[in-house]
Design an enzyme around this catalytic site. Structure first.
Site, PDB file in Angstrom:
ATOM      1  CG  HIS A 425      94.035   2.986 -26.301  1.00 28.75           C
ATOM      2  ND1 HIS A 425      92.891   3.431 -26.949  1.00 28.75           N
ATOM      3  CD2 HIS A 425      93.677   2.752 -25.011  1.00 28.75           C
ATOM      4  CE1 HIS A 425      91.896   3.459 -26.070  1.00 28.75           C
ATOM      5  NE2 HIS A 425      92.344   3.058 -24.898  1.00 28.75           N
TER       6      HIS A 425
HETATM    7  C1  LIG Z   1      94.599   3.777 -17.322  1.00 36.59           C
HETATM    8  C2  LIG Z   1      94.320   2.947 -18.535  1.00 36.59           C
HETATM    9  C3  LIG Z   1      93.007   2.771 -18.951  1.00 36.59           C
HETATM   10  C4  LIG Z   1      92.739   2.019 -20.098  1.00 36.59           C
HETATM   11  N1  LIG Z   1      91.433   1.771 -20.445  1.00 36.59           N
HETATM   12  C5  LIG Z   1      91.163   0.933 -21.469  1.00 36.59           C
HETATM   13  C6  LIG Z   1      89.827   0.524 -21.740  1.00 36.59           C
HETATM   14  O1  LIG Z   1      88.892   0.826 -21.014  1.00 36.59           O
HETATM   15  N2  LIG Z   1      89.620  -0.278 -22.831  1.00 36.59           N
HETATM   16  C7  LIG Z   1      90.641  -0.668 -23.657  1.00 36.59           C
HETATM   17  O2  LIG Z   1      90.365  -1.308 -24.668  1.00 36.59           O
HETATM   18  N3  LIG Z   1      91.924  -0.349 -23.376  1.00 36.59           N
HETATM   19  C8  LIG Z   1      92.204   0.397 -22.278  1.00 36.59           C
HETATM   20  N4  LIG Z   1      93.507   0.664 -21.941  1.00 36.59           N
HETATM   21  C9  LIG Z   1      94.573  -0.026 -22.682  1.00 36.59           C
HETATM   22  C10 LIG Z   1      94.656  -1.522 -22.322  1.00 36.59           C
HETATM   23  O3  LIG Z   1      94.309  -1.741 -20.973  1.00 36.59           O
HETATM   24  C11 LIG Z   1      96.086  -2.021 -22.557  1.00 36.59           C
HETATM   25  O4  LIG Z   1      96.495  -1.612 -23.831  1.00 36.59           O
HETATM   26  C12 LIG Z   1      96.191  -3.556 -22.469  1.00 36.59           C
HETATM   27  O5  LIG Z   1      95.727  -3.986 -21.209  1.00 36.59           O
HETATM   28  C13 LIG Z   1      97.645  -3.991 -22.688  1.00 36.59           C
HETATM   29  O6  LIG Z   1      97.750  -5.388 -22.596  1.00 36.59           O
HETATM   30  P1  LIG Z   1      99.191  -6.079 -22.681  1.00 36.59           P
HETATM   31  O7  LIG Z   1      99.006  -7.512 -22.349  1.00 36.59           O
HETATM   32  O8  LIG Z   1      99.806  -5.730 -23.988  1.00 36.59           O
HETATM   33  O9  LIG Z   1     100.055  -5.360 -21.548  1.00 36.59           O
HETATM   34  P2  LIG Z   1      99.775  -5.193 -20.000  1.00 36.59           P
HETATM   35  O10 LIG Z   1      98.370  -5.582 -19.667  1.00 36.59           O
HETATM   36  O11 LIG Z   1     100.181  -3.819 -19.618  1.00 36.59           O
HETATM   37  O12 LIG Z   1     100.717  -6.278 -19.309  1.00 36.59           O
HETATM   38  C14 LIG Z   1     102.118  -6.177 -19.207  1.00 36.59           C
HETATM   39  C15 LIG Z   1     102.544  -6.896 -17.926  1.00 36.59           C
HETATM   40  O13 LIG Z   1     103.926  -7.172 -17.962  1.00 36.59           O
HETATM   41  C16 LIG Z   1     104.500  -6.857 -16.692  1.00 36.59           C
HETATM   42  N5  LIG Z   1     105.918  -6.535 -16.939  1.00 36.59           N
HETATM   43  C17 LIG Z   1     106.400  -5.498 -17.649  1.00 36.59           C
HETATM   44  N6  LIG Z   1     107.741  -5.540 -17.690  1.00 36.59           N
HETATM   45  C18 LIG Z   1     108.112  -6.634 -16.997  1.00 36.59           C
HETATM   46  C19 LIG Z   1     109.366  -7.214 -16.689  1.00 36.59           C
HETATM   47  N7  LIG Z   1     110.528  -6.672 -17.113  1.00 36.59           N
HETATM   48  N8  LIG Z   1     109.396  -8.351 -15.933  1.00 36.59           N
HETATM   49  C20 LIG Z   1     108.232  -8.931 -15.517  1.00 36.59           C
HETATM   50  N9  LIG Z   1     107.015  -8.407 -15.770  1.00 36.59           N
HETATM   51  C21 LIG Z   1     106.943  -7.277 -16.513  1.00 36.59           C
HETATM   52  C22 LIG Z   1     103.693  -5.665 -16.229  1.00 36.59           C
HETATM   53  O14 LIG Z   1     103.836  -5.439 -14.851  1.00 36.59           O
HETATM   54  C23 LIG Z   1     102.287  -6.081 -16.662  1.00 36.59           C
HETATM   55  O15 LIG Z   1     101.666  -6.888 -15.700  1.00 36.59           O
HETATM   56  C24 LIG Z   1      93.808   1.432 -20.826  1.00 36.59           C
HETATM   57  C25 LIG Z   1      95.132   1.608 -20.404  1.00 36.59           C
HETATM   58  C26 LIG Z   1      95.393   2.344 -19.258  1.00 36.59           C
HETATM   59  C27 LIG Z   1      96.823   2.481 -18.801  1.00 36.59           C
END
Ligand SMILES: Cc1cc2nc3c(=O)[nH]c(=O)nc-3n(C[C@H](O)[C@H](O)[C@H](O)COP(=O)(O)OP(=O)(O)OC[C@H]3O[C@@H](n4cnc5c(N)ncnc54)[C@H](O)[C@@H]3O)c2cc1C
Length: 497
Positions: A425
């Site tokens: 997380h």
């Molecule tokens: C296996 C797993 C299970 C989880 N289960 C839960 C759960 O059940 N409930 C919960 O609350 N949380 C859960 N989490 C945590 C939660 O899913 C994440 O913290 C949340 O989705 C993050 O959102 P975000 O928008 O910050 O990043 P992300 O959703 O990770 O999005 C980042 C995006 O940016 C893209 N990206 C990165 N770098 C670049 C770049 N240089 N150029 C272009 N694109 C790029 C990536 O490919 C990705 O698509 C889990 C996490 C994991 C890994």
């Protein structure tokens, strides 16, 4: 027309792209590094099945990072993953969709210097806007027409039911709605899940897909952003790799939604970070900022126990026991064949982690040190949490498969290190806070202090540990900041400039 370029089509990025492009005066370009397409036809079935985490060794849609979870002289190593596709980590996660508590937002507001910009009352409309709550949609604190379907399993599998009745027998109260108004802090509750008929729902399917036909929205897969371009201290473009060649794309305003790891590494590679560390890697400094210097994540101990006969497939978590800063999770999925697991997580650790670049080369993963258990507070709370989980297992008459935690504190500390894992997380690499706050990278609208034309909008910005899993709050951050970006047209700059 305002021209916004969003880096990362993950949880937050898809929400932003959909909300900003709803305004025809806003032209939006969304760049995603992953190459899985969006079309429902041919979409990998493994990504839709909400009963399994599609993060096995052969999964092609992941970022993978080695991490150091703790180091008390002997390093505890681990590996973490992030989703590398539209929907990001939310497209591979456990579908648990629980809001952060009112107390979390009070702490968040304190971190901003008593601003009300992120108080629970201020953000509640954004939580409501994101959801279509199928159980409590008629309640004033819920939404009934948002993009993400949220419901609690009516027919939990025996292992979940057994856990719940055992917690009740131990005197823990029931929390009817874990997303209730006050964010109840102690008791057993059914997990609100973002699924639809057993299928995982990500922000890619819920927000982005319906917006794809808009003429003012351009979406590009397989386009990793390598670094940002600046004119002086104004962000003006990004260098990308696409179709086997390097290119530069220009925009009025750039929003980083690449997740807490990659948004931070992009800032660092582009010259926003600790000047000494950047110079050591020959990266020209654009602005000094504490990027990656204080991140947070939830340490977790897995207590394995012998399971009964195979159960029908369901979401990984149907119930949780919340004890303020502790969450106990009766997983329905077996991590080890023939065994079930209680996850015991510390939700508001006082120790903070550090992320820094190993190299200026985008292909080289950063150094990630969680520094779990580095305070006595965290060790004591996790020991207490394991004690409560052990009582629950006893009440369940479960046969433990994990050696019991010793009573003697030094031996217990060694046991915690030996059994240490992470909830995955990670957040807070680019913390929100006022200019002049030594921990702050962005202001309360996500704008990067000290530069213009650049916003961070994802879990990177969270300035405090969240007492619940972060997915619902990643959506909330994007909903809330989309409002700001629409109002300002991306043209305002951080006041610290
Ligand atoms: C296996 C797993 C299970 C989880 N289960 C839960 C759960 O059940 N409930 C919960 O609350 N949380 C859960 N989490 C945590 C939660 O899913 C994440 O913290 C949340 O989705 C993050 O959102 P975000 O928008 O910050 O990043 P992300 O959703 O990770 O999005 C980042 C995006 O940016 C893209 N990206 C990165 N770098 C670049 C770049 N240089 N150029 C272009 N694109 C790029 C990536 O490919 C990705 O698509 C889990 C996490 C994991 C890994």
């Amino acid at each position: 027309m305002t021209d916004t370029l969003i880096v990362g089509g993950g949880t937050a990025g898809c929400v932003l792209a959909a909300r900003l492009s709803a305004d025809p005066e806003h032209s939006v370009r969304l760049l995603e590094a992953g190459s899985v397409g969006l079309a429902p036809e041919g979409f990998p079935a493994a990504l839709l099945d909400a009963t399994r985490l599609p993060i096995g060794a052969d999964a092609a849609w992941l970022w993978r990072y080695p991490v150091t979870l703790a180091d008390d002289g002997a390093a505890v190593m681990g590996n973490i993953v992030r989703g590398k596709l539209f929907g990001g980590s939310g497209a591979v996660n456990g579908s648990y969709f629980v809001r952060a508590t009112a107390a979390d937002f009070a702490a968040w507001s304190r971190a901003l210097g008593s601003s009300t910009a992120w108080s629970f009352d201020t953000v509640l409309p954004a939580y409501r806007r994101s959801e279509r709550d199928l159980d409590f949609g008629d309640q004033p604190w819920h939404g009934r027409s948002g993009p993400i379907p949220v419901h609690r399993n009516k027919n939990p599998v025996p292992v979940s039911e057994h856990f719940a009745t055992s917690c009740a027998a131990l005197g823990f109260p029931e929390i009817p709605d874990l997303n209730g108004p006050a964010g109840a802090t102690a008791g057993i509750g059914r997990v609100p899940c973002s699924t639809d008929d057993g299928k995982r729902v990500s922000t890619a399917s819920a927000y982005l897909l319906p917006a794809l036909g808009r003429p003012n929205l351009t979406v590009q897969a397989a386009t990793p952003v390598l670094r940002l371009r600046f004119h002086g201290t104004r962000a003006v473009g990004v260098d990308v790799w696409h179709d086997g060649r390097a290119d530069t794309l220009w925009a009025d305003h750039i929003v980083l939604s690449a997740g807490a790891i990659e948004s931070a590494t992009l800032l660092l590679r582009s010259g926003i970070g600790d000047p000494e560390q950047l110079r050591a890697l020959d990266i020209p400094v654009v602005h000094a900022a504490p990027v990656g210097a204080w991140f947070t994540d939830h340490p977790e101990i897995g207590l394995e126990y012998r399971s009964g006969p195979a159960e029908r497939a369901t979401v990984p978590l149907e119930y949780v026991l919340e004890l303020d800063d502790i969450e106990i999770r009766p997983y329905t999925v077996a991590f080890t064949p023939g065994a079930q697991r209680l996850g015991v997580a510390l939700m508001r650790p006082s120790s903070a982690g550090v992320l820094r670049l190993r190299s200026a080369d985008p292909a080289v993963p950063p150094v990630i040190e969680h520094r779990y258990l580095s305070t006595e507070h965290d060790r004591a709370r996790l020991r207490a949490a394991v004690g409560i989980a052990t009582e629950v297992l006893h009440e369940m008459s479960a046969t433990p498969r994990t050696d019991p935690m010793p009573h003697q504190p030094a031996a217990a500390a060694a046991w915690l290190h030996a059994n240490l894992a992470t909830s995955q997380h990670l957040s807070g690499t680019c913390r929100m806070g006022p200019a002049g706050d030594e921990r702050a990278v962005v202001d309360e609208s996500g704008r990067v202090h000290g530069v213009a034309g650049l916003t961070v909008a994802d879990l990177s910005v969270v300035p405090v540990p969240l007492s619940r899993g972060p997915q619902a709050t990643a959506v909330l951050i994007a909903e809330h900041l989309a409002d700001d970006l629409r109002r300002s047209g991306g043209s305002r700059t951080s006041q610290s400039l």
